[in-house]
Scaffold this motif. Structure first.
Motif, short mmCIF file in Angstrom:
data_model
loop_
_atom_site.label_atom_id
_atom_site.label_comp_id
_atom_site.label_asym_id
_atom_site.label_seq_id
_atom_site.Cartn_x
_atom_site.Cartn_y
_atom_site.Cartn_z
N GLY A 161 0.79 -1.23 0.00
CA GLY A 161 0.00 0.00 0.00
C GLY A 161 0.81 1.27 0.00
N PHE A 162 2.14 1.15 -0.10
CA PHE A 162 2.99 2.33 -0.16
C PHE A 162 2.86 3.03 -1.50
N ARG A 163 3.11 4.33 -1.49
CA ARG A 163 3.40 5.05 -2.71
C ARG A 163 4.84 4.75 -3.11
N THR A 164 5.16 4.94 -4.38
CA THR A 164 6.44 4.44 -4.88
C THR A 164 7.15 5.44 -5.79
N CYS A 165 8.45 5.53 -5.63
CA CYS A 165 9.28 6.40 -6.47
C CYS A 165 10.56 5.66 -6.89
N TYR A 166 10.72 5.48 -8.17
CA TYR A 166 11.94 4.89 -8.71
C TYR A 166 12.95 5.99 -9.01
N VAL A 167 14.19 5.77 -8.59
CA VAL A 167 15.27 6.71 -8.89
C VAL A 167 16.26 6.02 -9.82
N TRP A 168 16.47 6.60 -10.97
CA TRP A 168 17.51 6.08 -11.85
C TRP A 168 18.85 6.26 -11.15
N ARG A 169 19.57 5.21 -10.97
CA ARG A 169 20.96 5.33 -10.52
C ARG A 169 21.75 4.58 -11.56
N ARG A 170 21.98 5.25 -12.67
CA ARG A 170 22.51 4.57 -13.86
C ARG A 170 23.92 4.06 -13.63
N GLU A 171 24.58 4.63 -12.64
CA GLU A 171 25.96 4.19 -12.36
C GLU A 171 26.03 3.17 -11.23
N GLU A 172 24.86 2.66 -10.77
CA GLU A 172 24.93 1.72 -9.65
C GLU A 172 25.87 0.56 -9.96
N TRP A 173 25.81 0.03 -11.17
CA TRP A 173 26.66 -1.10 -11.56
C TRP A 173 27.85 -0.65 -12.41
N GLY A 174 28.07 0.67 -12.43
CA GLY A 174 29.24 1.20 -13.15
C GLY A 174 29.10 1.16 -14.65
N THR A 175 27.90 0.97 -15.15
CA THR A 175 27.70 0.75 -16.58
C THR A 175 27.04 1.92 -17.28
N GLY A 176 26.48 2.86 -16.51
CA GLY A 176 25.72 3.94 -17.12
C GLY A 176 24.31 3.56 -17.50
N GLU A 177 23.93 2.32 -17.26
CA GLU A 177 22.56 1.94 -17.59
C GLU A 177 21.98 0.96 -16.58
N LYS A 178 20.67 0.99 -16.49
CA LYS A 178 19.90 0.07 -15.66
C LYS A 178 18.81 -0.51 -16.55
N ASN A 179 18.38 -1.71 -16.26
CA ASN A 179 17.37 -2.30 -17.14
C ASN A 179 16.27 -3.04 -16.37
N ASP A 180 16.05 -2.62 -15.11
CA ASP A 180 15.04 -3.34 -14.33
C ASP A 180 13.66 -2.69 -14.36
N LEU A 181 13.53 -1.57 -15.06
CA LEU A 181 12.25 -0.85 -15.04
C LEU A 181 11.45 -1.18 -16.30
N PRO A 182 10.29 -1.81 -16.14
CA PRO A 182 9.48 -2.13 -17.32
C PRO A 182 8.90 -0.87 -17.96
N ALA A 183 8.41 -1.01 -19.16
CA ALA A 183 7.90 0.15 -19.92
C ALA A 183 6.73 0.81 -19.21
N ASP A 184 5.90 0.02 -18.59
CA ASP A 184 4.73 0.58 -17.90
C ASP A 184 4.80 0.14 -16.43
N PRO A 185 5.64 0.83 -15.62
CA PRO A 185 5.97 0.30 -14.30
C PRO A 185 4.85 0.42 -13.27
N GLY A 186 3.91 1.33 -13.49
CA GLY A 186 2.83 1.47 -12.51
C GLY A 186 3.30 2.04 -11.17
N LEU A 187 4.25 2.96 -11.25
CA LEU A 187 4.75 3.61 -10.03
C LEU A 187 4.23 5.04 -9.97
N ASP A 188 4.32 5.65 -8.79
CA ASP A 188 3.82 7.02 -8.65
C ASP A 188 4.79 8.03 -9.25
N LEU A 189 6.08 7.78 -9.09
CA LEU A 189 7.09 8.71 -9.60
C LEU A 189 8.27 7.92 -10.16
N VAL A 190 8.87 8.47 -11.22
CA VAL A 190 10.15 7.98 -11.72
C VAL A 190 11.02 9.23 -11.88
#
Lengths: 234, 234
Positions: free
Chosen positions: A192-221
């Motif tokens: 029941g939480f509200r949700t906010c995804y934060v891009w941290r493109r450097e988390e894996w040192g690659t400049g990209e992340k790929n875990d966010l689907p096209a229609d994530p259904g989150l409150d904020l990105v």
């Protein structure tokens, strides 16, 4: 979701608030220099982080009793050092290196962002990291948490969002979970939480992340905590 | 005890850090003015605080399940209003007044003292107050806690000192319990904590306290947090 529906922000920490990979590279380089080792610390960091979920699962699924994350980090490091054939690190050096997770630096936008967000919202950690780890990290980096919640307080991996909402005396819908990992947000949304995804493109040192689907259904990105503060109007 | 044997300071809150009696007088006066009541709020405050231990004991001794302190404050207020024959306060006013415990002011030496102490020590609350109460109080007053521990986190009144030491990953002897109540310190000492009594001569509005025996067997007895910081050399 409007900003005044939210009273507390709960934060995933590793990857979302702090750069675990950069911290391991930094302290790894110091270990290499001191002990005359040639090590690819980026590969060590990724493998160490990769040991995280399997070790957590053993606790989560009841195959072993509760232990604080430091212990799982310790076991993971031993496995990774063996995997890469890195010998010659004495017990004191390994123990000091395990505590690199207490010494991670925040991403550059974090402190200014939190200083804006804290004016209006309760800021709490909701991390698998233990209380002492989170306190040490916060004191070192100046992270202005109002409360350190999460796995150790709830005695459960992944820290139960509803435990944290209860401790904050809030309905889950008044809490915004902030994380750089879609799976964390799916779990929080189910509570029941509200949700906010934060891009941290450097988390894996690659400049990209790929875990966010096209229609994530989150409150904020958002790109970072500056954009989060902008979107919440603080 | 030397200052470098200590890593964390754990604080009792009501009376030790904040002036509960002064806060009740302040908000009571506002309620009187708004509702045209003539009330001796000092007597109400003392009676309300006096309801504290009996209500806590019901939980502590298992006669009722765990409830957060706000609920006990609510019940205590209703009892005290009835005792003094104070009628005419509607439910919303009473509920708002119960939360005066979230709005208490620190004693004048507290913020400057904590700002000195935080440089060297982990500062944690170890209070019967709930997490939200302690967070609200800290945000309003600027209390720089590193961690909010205590009864709600431990799910026990009086908050178990050993639970807090475990969450801080410290042996009890590395923790200094700071309280204006001798009984709190005796309990902490039994758990292996170091102990510091703080005179808060105005806690009951009388200018004097009488709970400290001649030979208390504590590590420190100080007038206020400035003297505590002096004694710890920070």
């Amino acid at each position: 979701m409007t900003p005044d529906e939210i009273e507390a922000l709960t934060f995933d920490v590793f990857g979302t608030v702090v750069d675990w990979r950069g911290g391991i590279l930094r302290d790894g380089a110091a270990v290499s220099a001191k002990h005359g080792l040639s090590v690819d610390w980026g590969r060590v960091a990724d493998a160490w982080r990769g040991r995280y979920q399997p070790l957590l699962s053993d606790v989560r699924e009841g195959r072993r009793p509760w232990v604080v994350l430091d212990q799982l980090h310790r076991e993971g490091l031993d496995q990774v050092l063996a995997q890469f054939g890195i010998a010659g690190l004495d017990a004191a050096t390994r123990e000091e290196f395990v505590r690199v997770w207490h010494r991670l630096d925040p991403w550059p936008d974090v402190i200014p962002g939190l200083d804006r967000l804290r004016r209006r919202y309760i800021l709490a950690t909701l991390s698998n990291g233990g209380v002492r780890l989170t306190v040490n990290m916060a004191k070192r980096a100046g992270l202005p948490w109002d409360a350190v919640l999460g796995a150790e307080v709830a005695q459960a991996y992944k820290p139960s969002p509803e435990t944290s909402a209860r401790l904050l005396d809030l309905p889950p819908a008044r809490c915004l979970m902030v994380a750089a990992h879609y799976s964390d947000l799916v779990a929080a949304r189910e509570q029941g939480f509200r949700t906010c995804y934060v891009w941290r493109r450097e988390e894996w040192g690659t400049g990209e992340k790929n875990d966010l689907p096209a229609d994530p259904g989150l409150d904020l990105v958002v790109e970072d905590f500056a954009e989060l503060a902008d979107r919440l109007g603080v």
